[in-house]
Design a protein around this motif. Structure first.
Motif, PDB file in Angstrom:
ATOM      1  N   GLY A   2       1.931  12.795  -1.296  1.00 43.42           N
ATOM      2  CA  GLY A   2       1.875  12.971  -2.742  1.00 43.42           C
ATOM      3  C   GLY A   2       0.612  12.445  -3.401  1.00 43.42           C
ATOM      4  N   PHE A   3      -0.485  12.430  -2.685  1.00 48.44           N
ATOM      5  CA  PHE A   3      -1.727  11.922  -3.270  1.00 48.44           C
ATOM      6  C   PHE A   3      -2.272  12.819  -4.381  1.00 48.44           C
ATOM      7  CE2 PHE A   3      -2.298   9.296   0.666  1.00 48.44           C
ATOM      8  CZ  PHE A   3      -2.343   8.077   0.018  1.00 48.44           C
ATOM      9  N   ASP A   4      -1.754  14.040  -4.482  1.00 50.84           N
ATOM     10  CA  ASP A   4      -2.194  14.898  -5.585  1.00 50.84           C
ATOM     11  C   ASP A   4      -1.716  14.359  -6.928  1.00 50.84           C
ATOM     12  OD1 ASP A   4       0.417  15.446  -4.824  1.00 50.84           O
ATOM     13  OD2 ASP A   4       0.313  17.556  -5.367  1.00 50.84           O
ATOM     14  N   GLY A  16       4.872  11.070   5.060  1.00 54.83           N
ATOM     15  CA  GLY A  16       5.955  11.326   4.130  1.00 54.83           C
ATOM     16  C   GLY A  16       6.318  10.169   3.231  1.00 54.83           C
ATOM     17  N   PHE A  17       5.615   9.042   3.331  1.00 55.51           N
ATOM     18  CA  PHE A  17       5.877   7.910   2.463  1.00 55.51           C
ATOM     19  C   PHE A  17       4.944   7.975   1.253  1.00 55.51           C
ATOM     20  CE2 PHE A  17       7.467   6.713   6.559  1.00 55.51           C
ATOM     21  CZ  PHE A  17       8.589   5.930   6.301  1.00 55.51           C
ATOM     22  N   GLN A  18       5.501   7.828   0.057  1.00 55.59           N
ATOM     23  CA  GLN A  18       4.721   8.021  -1.164  1.00 55.59           C
ATOM     24  C   GLN A  18       3.455   7.152  -1.169  1.00 55.59           C
ATOM     25  OE1 GLN A  18       6.120   6.254  -4.758  1.00 55.59           O
ATOM     26  NE2 GLN A  18       5.318   7.864  -6.066  1.00 55.59           N
ATOM     27  N   TRP A  19       2.329   7.809  -1.324  1.00 54.34           N
ATOM     28  CA  TRP A  19       1.020   7.178  -1.511  1.00 54.34           C
ATOM     29  C   TRP A  19       0.615   6.271  -0.357  1.00 54.34           C
ATOM     30  CZ3 TRP A  19       1.339   5.313  -7.318  1.00 54.34           C
ATOM     31  CH2 TRP A  19       1.544   6.431  -8.143  1.00 54.34           C
ATOM     32  N   TYR A  20       1.337   6.356   0.770  1.00 48.96           N
ATOM     33  CA  TYR A  20       0.946   5.502   1.889  1.00 48.96           C
ATOM     34  C   TYR A  20      -0.139   6.176   2.713  1.00 48.96           C
ATOM     35  CZ  TYR A  20       0.499   3.214   6.282  1.00 48.96           C
ATOM     36  OH  TYR A  20      -0.060   2.595   7.371  1.00 48.96           O
ATOM     37  N   SER A  21      -1.120   5.387   3.095  1.00 47.46           N
ATOM     38  CA  SER A  21      -2.138   5.851   4.018  1.00 47.46           C
ATOM     39  C   SER A  21      -2.701   4.669   4.779  1.00 47.46           C
ATOM     40  CB  SER A  21      -3.284   6.544   3.276  1.00 47.46           C
ATOM     41  OG  SER A  21      -4.363   6.796   4.160  1.00 47.46           O
ATOM     42  N   SER A  22      -3.134   4.942   5.973  1.00 46.92           N
ATOM     43  CA  SER A  22      -3.989   4.006   6.682  1.00 46.92           C
ATOM     44  C   SER A  22      -5.234   3.725   5.844  1.00 46.92           C
ATOM     45  CB  SER A  22      -4.378   4.618   8.026  1.00 46.92           C
ATOM     46  OG  SER A  22      -5.609   4.122   8.474  1.00 46.92           O
ATOM     47  N   SER A  29      -7.398  -4.311 -17.967  1.00 44.97           N
ATOM     48  CA  SER A  29      -8.730  -4.095 -18.525  1.00 44.97           C
ATOM     49  C   SER A  29      -9.286  -2.722 -18.186  1.00 44.97           C
ATOM     50  CB  SER A  29      -9.689  -5.174 -18.007  1.00 44.97           C
ATOM     51  OG  SER A  29      -9.777  -5.114 -16.586  1.00 44.97           O
ATOM     52  N   HIS A  30      -8.545  -1.955 -17.379  1.00 46.51           N
ATOM     53  CA  HIS A  30      -9.001  -0.641 -16.945  1.00 46.51           C
ATOM     54  C   HIS A  30      -7.791   0.278 -16.853  1.00 46.51           C
ATOM     55  CE1 HIS A  30     -11.715   2.189 -14.875  1.00 46.51           C
ATOM     56  NE2 HIS A  30     -10.710   2.454 -14.080  1.00 46.51           N
ATOM     57  N   ASP A  31      -8.019   1.558 -17.051  1.00 44.00           N
ATOM     58  CA  ASP A  31      -6.968   2.562 -16.907  1.00 44.00           C
ATOM     59  C   ASP A  31      -6.854   2.928 -15.428  1.00 44.00           C
ATOM     60  OD1 ASP A  31      -5.101   4.547 -17.302  1.00 44.00           O
ATOM     61  OD2 ASP A  31      -6.560   6.035 -18.007  1.00 44.00           O
ATOM     62  N   TYR A  32      -6.187   2.073 -14.648  1.00 42.98           N
ATOM     63  CA  TYR A  32      -6.088   2.264 -13.199  1.00 42.98           C
ATOM     64  C   TYR A  32      -5.335   3.559 -12.892  1.00 42.98           C
ATOM     65  CZ  TYR A  32      -7.313  -2.697 -13.336  1.00 42.98           C
ATOM     66  OH  TYR A  32      -7.940  -3.903 -13.578  1.00 42.98           O
ATOM     67  N   VAL A  33      -5.946   4.398 -12.078  1.00 45.89           N
ATOM     68  CA  VAL A  33      -5.399   5.738 -11.865  1.00 45.89           C
ATOM     69  C   VAL A  33      -4.032   5.705 -11.207  1.00 45.89           C
ATOM     70  CG1 VAL A  33      -7.651   6.906 -11.810  1.00 45.89           C
ATOM     71  CG2 VAL A  33      -6.711   5.951  -9.696  1.00 45.89           C
ATOM     72  N   TRP A  34      -3.768   4.699 -10.376  1.00 46.01           N
ATOM     73  CA  TRP A  34      -2.479   4.624  -9.702  1.00 46.01           C
ATOM     74  C   TRP A  34      -1.391   4.064 -10.617  1.00 46.01           C
ATOM     75  CZ3 TRP A  34      -6.838   1.884  -8.512  1.00 46.01           C
ATOM     76  CH2 TRP A  34      -6.824   0.511  -8.781  1.00 46.01           C
ATOM     77  N   MET A  35      -1.751   3.651 -11.842  1.00 45.87           N
ATOM     78  CA  MET A  35      -0.775   3.129 -12.793  1.00 45.87           C
ATOM     79  C   MET A  35      -0.466   4.121 -13.909  1.00 45.87           C
ATOM     80  SD  MET A  35       0.321   0.238 -11.827  1.00 45.87           S
ATOM     81  CE  MET A  35       1.090  -0.353 -13.326  1.00 45.87           C
ATOM     82  N   ARG A  36      -1.040   5.310 -13.862  1.00 42.15           N
ATOM     83  CA  ARG A  36      -0.853   6.258 -14.966  1.00 42.15           C
ATOM     84  C   ARG A  36       0.549   6.832 -14.915  1.00 42.15           C
ATOM     85  NH1 ARG A  36      -6.842   9.154 -14.607  1.00 42.15           N
ATOM     86  NH2 ARG A  36      -7.995   7.302 -15.286  1.00 42.15           N
ATOM     87  N   SER A  56       0.803  -1.222   0.000  1.00 39.62           N
ATOM     88  CA  SER A  56       0.000   0.000   0.000  1.00 39.62           C
ATOM     89  C   SER A  56       0.837   1.273   0.000  1.00 39.62           C
ATOM     90  CB  SER A  56      -0.952   0.010   1.207  1.00 39.62           C
ATOM     91  OG  SER A  56      -0.231  -0.124   2.415  1.00 39.62           O
ATOM     92  N   THR A  57       2.158   1.146  -0.034  1.00 37.06           N
ATOM     93  CA  THR A  57       3.043   2.298  -0.198  1.00 37.06           C
ATOM     94  C   THR A  57       3.405   2.436  -1.675  1.00 37.06           C
ATOM     95  OG1 THR A  57       3.909   1.879   2.009  1.00 37.06           O
ATOM     96  CG2 THR A  57       5.180   3.356   0.628  1.00 37.06           C
ATOM     97  N   GLY A  58       3.747   3.657  -2.103  1.00 35.48           N
ATOM     98  CA  GLY A  58       4.010   3.934  -3.511  1.00 35.48           C
ATOM     99  C   GLY A  58       5.256   3.258  -4.046  1.00 35.48           C
ATOM    100  N   PRO A  59       5.375   3.161  -5.374  1.00 38.05           N
ATOM    101  CA  PRO A  59       6.473   2.420  -6.000  1.00 38.05           C
ATOM    102  C   PRO A  59       7.856   2.973  -5.687  1.00 38.05           C
ATOM    103  CG  PRO A  59       5.222   3.671  -7.640  1.00 38.05           C
ATOM    104  CD  PRO A  59       4.436   3.703  -6.375  1.00 38.05           C
ATOM    105  N   ASN A  60       7.977   4.276  -5.449  1.00 36.27           N
ATOM    106  CA  ASN A  60       9.295   4.842  -5.139  1.00 36.27           C
ATOM    107  C   ASN A  60       9.893   4.251  -3.867  1.00 36.27           C
ATOM    108  OD1 ASN A  60       8.946   6.448  -7.358  1.00 36.27           O
ATOM    109  ND2 ASN A  60       8.557   8.336  -6.220  1.00 36.27           N
TER     110      ASN A  60
END
Length: 341
Positions: free
Chosen positions: A267-269, A241-247, A334-341, A132-136
Motif C-alpha cells: 500500500g505504498f501508493d 502484504g503488511f501495510q507500509w512495511y519494507s526492508s 514542525s513538518h507535514d510528514y507524508v506518512w502522517m497525512r 516500520s510497519t503501518g499503523p493498521n
C-alpha cells in the motif's frame, strides 16, 4: 535537547559497516540540532566482557548505561534494537530520573515471532514505540504504556549520494540492469521468485544477485559502489502484504536513484506520488514491467528521479529524527510528514 541514542553503532566493524537506519537516526538527530550521545550496547558488552565474549558483558553493559545516564542527564532516550539492555534497567532509569522520556524504535518485521515479542516487551516501558510497519498492523500492541507510531525507512543524503537516474542506460559505468542483494533466508520464499526471474529474463539482461546462489554478500563500500552501478532494484521483502512495511533496502535503492520494484500489497501508493515506485502483484506483472522499463530508458530515469527526489525531500533522516522527537514529546509537528497525512 540532550538525547542519548542506544543502539548498535557498529564501532567494532572498523569502517566495514552495514547501511544502518540506526546510524541514519543518530546523524539525523544531530542535524536536527540536538546534543546526541551514542551508546552502543553490543560494542560496550564486548569491551567490558572477559575475553571479549559479548554475552558475558551483558550485566556490565546495563550498569554502564545507568552510569552514562547519570552522567549525561539526557532529556530523551531513543533506543532501537539493543537487546542486551533489560526493561528493568529502563525502569531504574525512570526511578532515578522521572522526567526522562523513552522512545523505542523497531525496524524489523512483525511476522518474525521474536521481533513481535520484543515490540510487546518494549511497549511496556517506553513512552512511544515507532515501528516500520503501518499503523493498521500495530493495533495488536495497543493497551500498553507506549503510544504507537509508524516510522518510515529514511535516506541520508551523505549515505545515499549517488544518482543512477541521471545516467543513461547504455553508459558503461552501469554494470547491472537489475540488482537484488540478500543474505536472509528465514521466514521467506522470495528466493523462488528470484530463481524464476533468473531463468526467464533474457540472457543479455544483467540481473545481479549478491548474497544468493553462492555469491558473496556485499558490505560497506562494496555495497555502496554496487548500488551506484545498477539501473534498477528489486525491493523483495521476506513476506509481503503488511501495510507500509519494507526492508530498509527501499531507501538504499531509491535514494541512490535506482528504479525500485516493490509489491503493491504494502500500500505504498498511499504515500508515494505517481510515477515513482513501480508496483507489481505477481511474477508475470513484475517480469513485464522489468522488460518495459529496460527497453524505455527515458521512462526508467524519469520514474527513478521522481522517487529519489521524493525520498530526499520527504523521507530524509533529519525529518525522520525530528518526527520521533516531536511525537515522543507530544509537540506540534514542525513538518507535514507524508506518512502522517
Amino acid at each position: 535537547m540532550r538525547i542519548l541514542h542506544v543502539d548498535n553503532h557498529q564501532h567494532r566493524k572498523y569502517g566495514y559497516i552495514r547501511v544502518s537506519w540506526a546510524l541514519k537516526l543518530y546523524t539525523g538527530l544531530i542535524r536536527a540540532g540536538h546534543n546526541v550521545l551514542a551508546f552502543s550496547d553490543r560494542d560496550v558488552a564486548r569491551f567490558e566482557a572477559p575475553l571479549g565474549i559479548r554475552e558475558l558483558g551483558k550485566k556490565k553493559t546495563n550498569r554502564r548505561l545507568l552510569q552514562t545516564v547519570d552522567a549525561f542527564q539526557p532529556e530523551l532516550i531513543v533506543f532501537g534494537h539493543c537487546d542486551l539492555i533489560e526493561n528493568d534497567t529502563f525502569a531504574e532509569i525512570r526511578r532515578r530520573h522521572p522526567n526522562i522520556l523513552l522512545a523505542a524504535c523497531n525496524n524489523d518485521p512483525l511476522f518474525v515471532p521474536r521481533n513481535a515479542a520484543n515490540i510487546e516487551k518494549r511497549c511496556a516501558i517506553a513512552d512511544a514505540m515507532f515501528v516500520s510497519t503501518g499503523p493498521n498492523e500495530l493495533q495488536r500492541f495497543a493497551g500498553n504504556r507506549a503510544r504507537l507510531w509508524h516510522m518510515p525507512n529514511p535516506v541520508d543524503p551523505s549515505v545515499e549520494h549517488a544518482d543512477v537516474s541521471a545516467i543513461a542506460g547504455d553508459d558503461p559505468a552501469l554494470e547491472a540492469d537489475l540488482l537484488f542483494c540478500s543474505n536472509s533466508r528465514q521466514h521467506t520464499e522470495r528466493g523462488q521468485l528470484v530463481s524464476q526471474l533468473r531463468e526467464q529474463l533474457p540472457q543479455d539482461f544483467r540481473f545481479h544477485t549478491p548474497g544468493l546462489f553462492d555469491q558473496p554478500t556485499l558490505w560497506g563500500l562494496d555495497y555502496e559502489r554496487k548500488l551506484a552501478r545498477s539501473k534498477m532494484g528489486l525491493n523483495l521483502n521476506r513476506q509481503e502484504g503488511f501495510q507500509w512495511y519494507s526492508s530498509a533496502r527501499i531507501a538504499q535503492l531509491a535514494g541512490n536513484g535506482l528504479l525500485v520494484f516493490t509489491h503493491a500489497a504494502a500500500g505504498f501508493d498511499d504515500i508515494f506520488p505517481p510515477e515513482s515506485l513501480a508496483y507489481f502483484d505477481s511474477e508475470d506483472t513484475l517480469q513485464r514491467q522489468l522488460l518495459a522499463f529496460h527497453q524505455d530508458d527515458a521512462r526508467r530515469r524519469h520514474w527513478a528521479a521522481n522517487c529519489r527526489a521524493f525520498f530526499h525531500r520527504e523521507m530524509n533522516n533529519t525529518l525522520f529524527a525530528q518526527y520521533i522527537v516531536e511525537a515522543t514529546t507530544d509537540s506540534k509537528f514542525s513538518h507535514d510528514y507524508v506518512w502522517m497525512r
